[in-house]
Structure formats: structure tokens, C-alpha cells
Design an enzyme around this catalytic site. Structure first.
Site, PDB file in Angstrom:
ATOM      1  CE  LYS A   1       4.023   2.805  -4.294  1.00 24.71           C
ATOM      2  NZ  LYS A   1       5.059   2.576  -3.295  1.00 24.71           N
TER       3      LYS A   1
ATOM      4  CE  LYS B   1       7.652  -5.108 -10.012  1.00 27.57           C
ATOM      5  NZ  LYS B   1       8.829  -4.264  -9.942  1.00 27.57           N
TER       6      LYS B   1
ATOM      7  CE  LYS C   1       3.831  -4.585  -0.069  1.00 27.73           C
ATOM      8  NZ  LYS C   1       3.486  -3.962   1.172  1.00 27.73           N
TER       9      LYS C   1
END
Ligand code: TRP
Length: 337
Positions: free
Chosen positions: A116, A199, A202
Site C-alpha cells: 500500500k 478477486k 472495491k
């Protein structure tokens, strides 16, 4: 003699508003099942959500919506403990102690943080994101959790939790219960409808690939009908050769309880289009009662808040003694009473 149920704890972030089908089949549905066999504590982890910027009103709204959806999905406040993380201040209090017990290098090795922060750049990355796993460890350890139902992506955080728990116990005496990961079933793996190689999440590249439970069912049905399938014509489960078809079969199976083999038989001699239409129908039928129950909680915010206040009270009754023991062992001077 009553056998004692194992304590499980898990958390879900309140960020996206509506849950998507991947959240539900991958986690929430299994949480609902675990409340029958385990002593389950679940939390809407709004403190974790705050590790990235959030609009205050939207965050409040998302927390209520997450709780309402968990109840709509079947969590029963009489059979489990459901709380909002920020309602239980012991989480942040224990997190500080755990921060002080975790090596900087140890935390810097967390792959989720590395991914991230590499994406966002270090200036846009908060120290809160860096300490995310230590707050998660606090969530788990406060309740003497034995098993943590999470997806594979959280395994490293559970290992860190075990390491710091062991370190604390070795340094200050037996205090924490060591938790294990309870990795959620692979069969519940739900992929993006437009890009079945990744997968459902969002951060999907196309809005058409993700099915939001609180959307109008018509909208979702359309997404199923335009799902990407594979070359060939035979409806067969094969994740490598037919990822799109396999994903639809997995969803169909998860929503109906029919096995993949039964579905392959059912669709023998029929084309992909038939599968897509039927999954759309199965989903539409399944989602209606979920939405109705969730809406009931949203329509009565006072009742929802009351349930959450009761959940926080139950959670604090478990968490406070753990925190007291920790503070005492670490050597914080107790305030005079
Ligand atoms: N990090 C978890 C996730 O993204 C959410 C979470 C926060 C959690 N605290 C937890 C999961 C404690 C299990 C236990 O999925």
C-alpha cells in the site's frame, strides 16, 4: 458438562458503504455460521478505516451501514458480540503497548503495508497505516481470541500477533492467549465478473465487475448477465481454463447449496448464456430478504444504536480485565481510587 466454546474474533472495515458479494461469501457468511459453534466477537473496525483519509459524515454512515448489513446477514446480538471498534477504547489503549513491543523492522516487513505504501508514496502514507497490524493485534489479544477467521491476505498479521503475544508473555508473565488463523474457505473465493483473474474488490478496474449487495437487484442482475466468460461452450468448473465460468458456478453453488458437480449436470448441453441468466435470477432471489432485513435496521437508527451500545458494553466487559492485567504487568502506576 458444558463444553466451552472457542473464542473467535474478526473485524471488517466500514469503508465501501455496501458490502460486495466477495465480502459476504468470503467472510460475513462464515461469521454468521461461527456464532452457532463459537463464542464470537465481531467488530466494525472504524479505527482501521481511519488509516486512510475519510470524510467524517461518510465514515459515520458507513459504520452504521456495515453494522446494519452484518445484522441483515444474520448476526444475532444475542448469540454473538457485535461492536464498533471506536466504542471500545481498550483497543487503542492496548495498541500503544503493542506498538512499544514491536520492532520497527518487524513492522516494516508487513507485505500489506509495503504494497500500500509503495502505491501511495511515503508522504501520502500515514503512520497509522504503519501501525495498523499492531492495532489489529490488540483487537485480537484483548479477547483472548483462539481463532481469527480471515482471508489468506491477513495471515502475516496473525503471525505478528502471535509473535508479540509470545514476547509479552515471556517478558511479563503469561497474559495473552495465542491465537491461530482460521483461514476462510477457498470455495468462497469470489472473483471479479469482468476480470475473473482477480478477486472481487472495491478497487476493481471496472464497476461492472463488482456486485454490491445494497444496489438495486436489477443493476446486479445485469452485471451477472454481462459477466465475462471464456472460450468454448461447455459449462464446466476449471479455474485455470475457464475462470469466468468457474466463478459463476462458485457463486451459484454458494448461494444455493448445490454442489459444482450438480450444477455441471444441470447445465449439460446448455450454453454460457443460460448459466449467466440463472445466476442473475438466483442472486436476485437471494438478495431480497438480505436487503429487506438490512433496511429495517437502517430505518430505525435508534434501535441500531441501542444494539451497538449493548455490544460495546459486552465487549468492554471482556476487554477491560485484559487491559488492566497488561497495564499492571507493564508497570503503569494505577490511579488512586
Ligand atoms: N485487517 C482486517 C482486514 O482487512 C480487518 C481487521 C481488523 C481484523 N482487525 C481485525 C480481522 C482483527 C481479524 C481480526 O480484513
Amino acid at each position: 458438562m458444558a463444553t466451552e466454546r472457542l473464542r473467535v474474533f474478526s473485524g471488517i472495515q466500514p469503508t465501501a458503504g455496501s458490502f460486495h458479494l466477495g465480502n459476504y461469501l468470503g467472510a460475513v457468511r462464515q461469521w454468521v455460521g461461527l456464532q452457532e459453534t463459537h463464542d464470537a466477537v465481531y467488530s466494525v473496525v472504524d479505527l482501521h478505516a481511519a488509516t486512510i483519509p475519510q470524510d467524517p459524515a461518510a465514515l459515520r454512515e458507513s459504520s452504521r451501514l456495515a453494522a446494519a448489513q452484518l445484522l441483515g446477514a444474520g448476526l444475532d446480538p444475542d448469540r454473538c458480540t457485535l461492536c464498533i471498534q471506536s466504542h471500545v477504547p481498550e483497543h487503542t489503549q492496548l495498541a500503544w503497548v503493542i506498538n512499544c513491543l514491536t520492532g520497527f523492522g518487524e513492522a516494516a516487513r508487513m507485505t500489506q503495508f509495503k504494497d500500500k505504501s509503495a502505491k501511495q508514496g511515503t508522504d501520502a502514507t500515514t503512520v497509522g497505516l504503519f501501525t495498523y497490524p499492531m492495532l489489529m493485534a490488540a483487537d485480537i489479544l484483548l479477547y483472548h481470541t483462539r481463532q481469527v477467521p480471515v482471508g489468506e491476505d491477513q495471515r502475516q498479521h496473525i503471525e505478528l500477533t502471535r509473535d508479540v503475544a509470545q514476547r509479552f508473555n515471556a517478558r511479563y508473565g503469561e497474559t495473552f492467549t495465542l491465537p491461530g488463523a482460521y483461514i476462510l474457505k477457498e470455495t468462497a473465493k469470489i472473483q471479479d465478473l469482468q476480470d475473473p483473474a482477480v478477486k472481487m474488490s472495491k478497487s476493481a478496474s471496472s464497476a461492472k465487475g463488482i456486485v454490491w449487495l445494497m444496489d438495486e437487484p436489477k443493476t446486479s442482475a445485469k452485471k451477472f448477465r454481462s459477466a465475462v466468460t471464456d472460450t468454448g461452450t461447455e459449462v464446466r468448473y476449471d479455474r485455470a481454463a475457464k475462470p469466468g465460468v468457474s466463478n459463476l458456478l462458485a457463486i451459484y453453488s454458494a448461494l444455493t447449496g448445490l454442489t459444482v458437480e450438480e450444477l455441471e449436470q444441470k447445465f449439460e448441453g446448455r450454453l454460457y448464456g443460460a448459466l449467466k441468466t440463472e445466476v442473475a435470477d438466483v442472486f436476485t432471489e437471494w438478495v431480497a430478504p438480505f436487503r429487506a432485513r438490512t433496511q429495517q435496521f437502517l430505518d430505525d437508527p435508534a434501535e441500531l444504536d441501542r444494539l451497538l451500545a449493548r455490544g460495546a458494553e459486552k465487549a468492554r466487559a471482556m476487554a477491560a480485565p485484559t487491559l488492566d492485567a497488561v497495564y499492571e504487568r507493564v508497570g503503569f502506576l494505577p490511579p488512586a481510587r
